[in-house]
Design a protein around this motif. Structure first.
Motif, PDB file in Angstrom:
ATOM      1  N   MET A   1       0.843  -1.172   0.042  1.00  0.00           N
ATOM      2  CA  MET A   1      -0.122   0.110   0.015  1.00  0.00           C
ATOM      3  C   MET A   1       0.892   1.225   0.006  1.00  0.00           C
ATOM      4  O   MET A   1       1.730   1.265   0.683  1.00  0.00           O
ATOM      5  N   LYS A   2       0.609   2.305  -0.832  1.00  0.00           N
ATOM      6  CA  LYS A   2       1.282   3.358  -0.887  1.00  0.00           C
ATOM      7  C   LYS A   2       0.811   4.131   0.487  1.00  0.00           C
ATOM      8  O   LYS A   2      -0.030   4.331   0.738  1.00  0.00           O
ATOM      9  N   GLN A   3       2.046   4.738   1.185  1.00  0.00           N
ATOM     10  CA  GLN A   3       1.580   5.455   2.247  1.00  0.00           C
ATOM     11  C   GLN A   3       2.160   6.756   2.066  1.00  0.00           C
ATOM     12  O   GLN A   3       3.357   7.020   1.605  1.00  0.00           O
ATOM     13  N   ALA A   5       1.635   8.996   4.732  1.00  0.00           N
ATOM     14  CA  ALA A   5       1.968   9.306   6.031  1.00  0.00           C
ATOM     15  C   ALA A   5       3.294   8.457   6.312  1.00  0.00           C
ATOM     16  O   ALA A   5       3.723   7.541   5.777  1.00  0.00           O
ATOM     17  N   PRO A   6       3.983   9.128   7.219  1.00  0.00           N
ATOM     18  CA  PRO A   6       5.303   8.252   7.643  1.00  0.00           C
ATOM     19  C   PRO A   6       5.358   7.023   7.906  1.00  0.00           C
ATOM     20  O   PRO A   6       4.232   6.862   8.701  1.00  0.00           O
ATOM     21  N   VAL A   7       6.251   6.231   7.713  1.00  0.00           N
ATOM     22  CA  VAL A   7       6.087   4.741   8.263  1.00  0.00           C
ATOM     23  C   VAL A   7       7.369   4.716   9.280  1.00  0.00           C
ATOM     24  O   VAL A   7       7.113   3.799  10.198  1.00  0.00           O
ATOM     25  N   GLN A   8       8.049   5.596   9.482  1.00  0.00           N
ATOM     26  CA  GLN A   8       9.112   5.691  10.497  1.00  0.00           C
ATOM     27  C   GLN A   8       8.574   6.422  11.636  1.00  0.00           C
ATOM     28  O   GLN A   8       8.014   7.540  11.562  1.00  0.00           O
ATOM     29  N   ASN A   9       8.768   5.733  13.062  1.00  0.00           N
ATOM     30  CA  ASN A   9       8.042   6.228  14.044  1.00  0.00           C
ATOM     31  C   ASN A   9       8.371   7.527  14.537  1.00  0.00           C
ATOM     32  O   ASN A   9       7.709   8.349  15.145  1.00  0.00           O
ATOM     33  N   LYS A  12       6.669  10.373  12.864  1.00  0.00           N
ATOM     34  CA  LYS A  12       5.092  10.446  12.868  1.00  0.00           C
ATOM     35  C   LYS A  12       4.694  11.452  13.614  1.00  0.00           C
ATOM     36  O   LYS A  12       5.308  12.066  14.489  1.00  0.00           O
TER      37      LYS A  12
ATOM     38  N   GLU B  26      12.404   2.032  15.705  1.00  0.00           N
ATOM     39  CA  GLU B  26      11.975   3.231  14.779  1.00  0.00           C
ATOM     40  C   GLU B  26      11.077   2.547  13.741  1.00  0.00           C
ATOM     41  O   GLU B  26      10.350   3.245  13.036  1.00  0.00           O
ATOM     42  N   GLU B 147      13.179   8.534   5.814  1.00  0.00           N
ATOM     43  CA  GLU B 147      12.213   9.604   6.105  1.00  0.00           C
ATOM     44  C   GLU B 147      12.970  10.456   7.330  1.00  0.00           C
ATOM     45  O   GLU B 147      12.759  11.751   6.898  1.00  0.00           O
TER      46      GLU B 147
END
Lengths: 882, 204
Positions: A1-3, A5-9, A12, B26, B147
């Protein structure tokens, strides 16, 4: 799925909140990311702190997973299974706080009314150190049912208190060039603020080229990174140090100026071990230039004799230094080599390298003040000093530093305070929270402060404490002696027997040495046990009630414990609302205290422990309950006058420790080279025990009280010859005791690290005994036995078996914790012979015989039980003890 | 356009694996998946034994075999040199995992995601919000914290390291710390003979 929103915590949407880590004692400064939905996403170091400088160790990095442990205690729990045992399921049912407090208060009030001494506390919350003092409010109870501070700190802390007037000690990262670590992981794996120390250690080693020598039986991380690993037979480190001292003195590689002017080494000692004193109690020295005795502060002194024998006031006497020199006659490198297995050439060479690096005579200007520069320092911790002769062990290491003048000098070995309370706290010339300033009134010598965890427990017969602290005036509490006294109470004259236990953030059954079956028997005799914790453990399994405490990320605190090169206060603040129906420890103890009528006493104890009297507006008042936030705020205000709002924004007030606190803060008074103080306290105790006709006074180990370290041999070396190997336990930076093994991220890195996966054994030893990789082996000491899988490694002394803490849990209810083959500490004795009557230090090395139980099965996968490698299922099926 | 690379100072590294944990935190990686980890190996014979610690991670090679063998062009190289996987194109064939000489890529299986870190099928709130980034059955690996890097931050492993053993920067910038360290300390590439032109360098 293209995101999108950031995937790195850490990226976010959310906010960063400054707080501290609580995965060990030391409150590294952290930043925690919380999402807009209130989920904790990331923990990082806080770059604004000169302590950990934006970094964390793996324990700190794993912190947020503790918060989300599904097996956390979520509500108060009540036991419904009346049967108690090490693996008995308590069959917990959740109850309300009301019901829980009703039960706890009822039971504790009963104990308080009957006899407050009947309570056994095991209170070891990391970082809320003041909680350890709660029993003082409980009718003056001074029992200790735990050894968390003594296993490593028994000899360590009192000696630091007598030499530096501090609680701990470390080497000076800023200027040291030659660093010895003996049995300690400072800068690599453990001890003081490791995420801070590891950074400064790397800078010193890599950027400044500091030379590191590590002395230990096992190749630890420090040993692997050091310039030189010196393998040594366990529990012989004092002799290694005495060997170094022998060479330093023999070859005149000593800082005479320091010894003569800044210590009591020149003070004359009579044949009874006491200083020779004039009628006013002043000590003498010998002036070799005018060839006569003079008082220590005589202005006409031309020089101080360090050696020789003299007659003063009709008494034959020697300078304390000469007394030490006499001891060292027996500590030639050759003799020391035979006992330690360290080659004599190594002892000679290291002594010379150390002395060269020390630059005796050099000076340095720091902040406009001139200090001696001595960039050679001997550091040490549990592995080196945690043995029967704990006091002498620690003293010997201190003296190595004293001989070259590096004690408390730039580049040398410095004292580290437990808590510094307020910014301009002067631990020498100022009053502590509850101990006096150093007066120098005894012939200019520093006033010793052997106790910093709690005031000295007074002598009493019959004893008032179950661990005989009444007979340990200089010791850190030898809580493991409960194993002895509660099994044979009549032998010690007890007029009470405990029946209640309070366990708070502690695992006494894991940390205390001694016969495990006796411990279990003691537990089963308790009328009532209450535990306060975040997760359950081997000890809480015995409780009747468990009260859930907040996790680190849900609570408040303000502290900074034993920072080696920084100072300040670190704020812990909640980053989310509590997930479950938990409470802060403060609220729990307040509620219990109020219900049993000791709230005012508890507030007084907190005032005392935290020194709020220094700023009287901060004092806790009677009748009021002060929560964790209010106490945290007071600590911040006490430190630097800044309120909680300031701390919530900045996170901390940490800065580098100023030179005046680190370097020779005692200048003008004299350091104890010779601890006459120890034998004076011994004789006071002896007299009291005689007057009270204490029945075991003739069995007391009076020889443990020594004013100087000597070459006495620890009893562990004198066990019956069938116990022909040594066993030691260890941890590395991933582990805090072992309580964090319940965190999956820690589990993952520990079980991928060979040093934690089996009992370490040298290849030659293994070959000699027909042991192959992953064979199931048993270690049996005179006191107990454990099992584990053999893990062959070149990184261990051939006489030594090394057992990682990771192998020693036995709780099997937690989905992540892997039960091991037994707790290492059951290999250790809990008797008077193996405890230092002086410092309370117990023996932490075991003597064992090694047997092979079974070879690794060809298809080992089939026989791994549960999620552990340590209990081949065939063994379980045969019903053998695991 | 920077050319991102990393330097690992083996003299500083103490094998603590804070990096391993920080990376998992992370990236929400499930149990058993380590985008980075630290190997340790004993060298020598007692008493002259020592141990080395070697952190490893995706090397974001300039000539990566993973990209070459990918049948769907799911694996691609960004202009700044970061090698990524487009999970919408990946079919989970595993050719990249086989081709990588460093064994730094895996195909994500269902089991650890469903079982959860605490092994009981109960996912923590952290995992619940983190796992949906993954497509089960696709290849996953270290992304040089793409990111974070795009936002001007360092990768998580670099950020956490207590001994500052990891240094990240622009290999094309002669004044960057990574370039200077490689030059001054003679940085070497891992398994250089495979000619993948890795952009992670090791200092002894």
């Amino acid at each position: 799925m293209k995101q999108n929103a950031p995937v790195q915590n850490s990226m976010k949407s959310g906010k960063w909140i400054p707080t501290t880590c609580k995965m060990c004692l030391h409150s590294c400064n952290a930043l925690v990311r919380v999402s807009d939905d209130g989920v904790v996403l990331k923990v990082e170091g806080n770059p604004s702190s000169p302590s950990n400088r934006g970094h964390l160790c793996p324990k700190g990095a794993s912190m947020l997973m503790r918060l989300y442990d599904p097996q956390r205690v979520k509500t108060p729990l009540k036991r419904t299974n009346p049967k108690k045992g090490p693996n008995e399921d308590p069959k917990w049912v959740p109850i309300s706080w009301d019901e829980a407090f009703d039960i706890v208060a009822r039971e504790l009030k009963k104990t308080l009314d009957e006899d407050p001494r009947k309570l056994l506390p095991a209170i070891n919350d990391f970082q809320k150190l003041f909680l350890w003092a709660w029993p003082a409010a409980f009718g003056g109870n001074a029992n200790y049912f735990t050894v968390v501070g003594t296993l490593c700190g028994g000899g360590f802390h009192p000696m630091n208190g007598m030499i530096h007037r501090t609680f701990a000690s470390a080497n000076d990262y800023d200027y040291c060039n030659y660093w010895i670590n003996d049995g300690g992981g400072d800068g690599f794996s453990s001890h003081l603020h490791v995420a801070c120390q590891a950074g400064y250690m790397a800078d010193a080693r890599v950027d400044r080229g500091m030379h590191v020598v590590v002395v230990e039986p096992r190749l630890s991380t420090g040993g692997a990174k050091a310039n030189e690993w010196v393998p040594i037979r366990p529990a012989t480190d004092r002799h290694f140090a005495l060997g170094l001292c022998h060479v330093l003195i023999r070859d005149n590689l000593i800082d005479e100026k320091f010894l003569k002017e800044d210590t009591n080494a020149p003070y004359l000692v009579g044949p009874d071990g006491y200083f020779v004193r004039n009628k006013d109690g002043h000590c003498y020295i010998w002036d070799p230039v005018e060839d006569k005795a003079k008082l220590w502060n005589d202005e006409s002194i031309k020089d101080f004799a360090l050696t020789g024998t003299y007659e003063v006031e009709g008494v034959t006497c020697k300078p304390a230094f000469q007394k030490f020199k006499d001891i060292l006659e027996d500590c030639t490198p050759q003799k020391v080599s035979e006992f330690t297995t360290v080659p004599a050439e190594t002892i000679e060479r290291i002594a010379h390298e150390f002395a060269d690096a020390a630059q005796i005579g050099a000076t340095i200007e720091i902040d406009g003040k001139t200090y001696p520069l001595r960039p050679a320092a001997y550091n040490y911790y549990r592995g080196g000093e945690g043995h029967k002769y704990g006091s002498m062990n620690n003293h010997a290491f201190k003296i190595v530093n004293m001989l070259v003048g590096s004690l408390d000098a730039p580049g040398g070995h410095v004292g580290v305070c437990l808590d510094e309370y307020w910014e301009d706290f002067d631990h020498i010339y100022g009053e502590g929270a509850w101990w006096p300033a150093s007066s120098g009134e005894d012939s200019g010598m520093l006033t010793c402060v052997p106790h910093q965890l709690h005031p000295e427990v007074p002598f009493a017969y019959p004893p008032n404490t179950t661990h005989l602290q009444d007979y340990f005036p200089l010791a850190v509490d030898p809580g493991h002696l409960n194993n002895l006294t509660l099994t044979e109470p009549e032998k010690f004259g007890y007029d009470f027997y405990p029946d209640t236990m309070l366990i708070c953030h502690s695992n006494p059954l894991w940390n205390m040495p001694g016969d495990q079956q006796k411990w279990f028997k003691i537990m089963s005799k308790m009328r009532f046990i209450v535990a306060i914790d975040v997760v359950l453990n081997e000890s809480t399994t015995w409780a009747d009630i468990v009260l859930p405490a907040h996790d680190t990320l849900e609570s408040w605190n303000m502290t900074m414990i034993e920072p080696p090169n920084t100072e300040g206060m670190c704020l812990r603040q909640p980053v989310i609302e509590p997930l479950y129906d938990s409470k802060s420890e403060e609220e729990i103890f307040n509620e219990i205290s109020e219900r049993i009528g000791i709230l005012d006493q508890w507030n007084e104890v907190i005032n005392f422990v935290y020194g709020f009297g220094h700023k009287p507006e901060l004092l806790l008042k009677p009748g009021k309950k002060y929560g964790e936030k209010e106490i945290a705020e007071r600590r911040g205000l006490l430190w630097n006058g800044k309120d909680l709002k300031w701390y919530m924004e900045h996170g901390h007030s940490v800065k580098k420790k100023p030179p005046w606190k680190m370097y020779q803060p005692w200048k003008g008074q004299r350091v104890h080279f010779y601890l006459e103080y120890i034998i004076r306290r011994r004789d006071e105790l002896k007299q009291k025990m005689e007057e009270a006709q204490v029945p075991f006074r003739d069995e007391w180990y009076w020889d443990d009280y020594q004013p100087l370290p000597n070459a006495a041999i620890e009893p562990v070396h004198q066990e019956p010859p069938e116990y022909d190997m040594y066993a030691i336990s260890f941890k590395e930076v991933q582990l805090n005791f072992t309580e964090n093994l319940s965190i999956p991220w820690i589990d993952e890195i520990v079980w991928n690290d060979p040093v934690h996966m089996g009992i370490l054994i040298n290849p030659k030893t293994a070959a000699e005994r027909g042991i192959e990789q992953w064979d199931l082996i048993q270690l049996t000491s005179p006191y107990g036995q454990i099992k584990g899988l053999a893990n062959i490694t070149e990184g261990v002394h051939p006489e030594t078996l090394a057992v990682s803490n990771a192998l020693t849990r036995w709780v099997d209810y937690h989905a992540v914790v892997r039960p091991g083959g037994g707790n290492f500490n059951r290999l250790l004795p809990a008797d008077l012979r193996n405890v230092d009557a002086n410092s309370g230090q117990m023996e932490t090395t075991a003597r064992v015989k090694l047997t092979k139980i079974m070879s690794k099965p060809k298809d080992a996968k089939e026989v791994f039980a549960k999620n552990t490698m340590f209990a081949y299922s065939e063994i379980r099926a045969r019903g053998e003890e695991g | 356009m920077p050319k991102w690379g990393m330097v690992i100072d083996l003299k500083r590294c103490i094998g603590c694996n804070a990096c391993t944990v920080a990376c998992k935190m992370e990236n929400s990686t499930p149990a058993g998946v380590l985008f980075t980890k630290t190997l340790s190996e004993e060298i020598g014979k007692y008493p002259h034994a020592t141990r080395v610690y070697i952190p490893v991670l995706c090397n974001h090679c300039e000539d990566p075999p993973c990209e070459r063998v990918c049948p769907t062009k799911a694996t691609y190289i960004r202009e700044d040199g970061i090698v990524l996987v487009d999970e919408t194109k990946c079919i989970g064939c595993g050719a990249c995992a086989t081709a990588c000489p460093y064994k730094n890529r895996v195909v994500l299986h269902r089991e650890p995601v469903e079982k959860g870190l605490y092994k009981q099928g109960i996912l923590t709130p952290f995992e619940k919000q983190g796992y949906p980034r993954f497509v089960i059955g696709t290849a996953i690996k270290c992304t040089f914290c793409h990111e974070r890097v795009d936002a001007g931050l360092e990768p998580a492993c670099v950020n956490i390291c207590p001994t500052e053993a990891r240094i990240f920067g622009d290999l094309d910038d002669p004044d960057s710390k990574v370039r200077r360290l490689i030059q001054e300390r003679k940085g070497v590439q891992p398994l250089a003979h495979h000619n993948t032109k890795p952009k992670v360098f090791y200092l002894e």
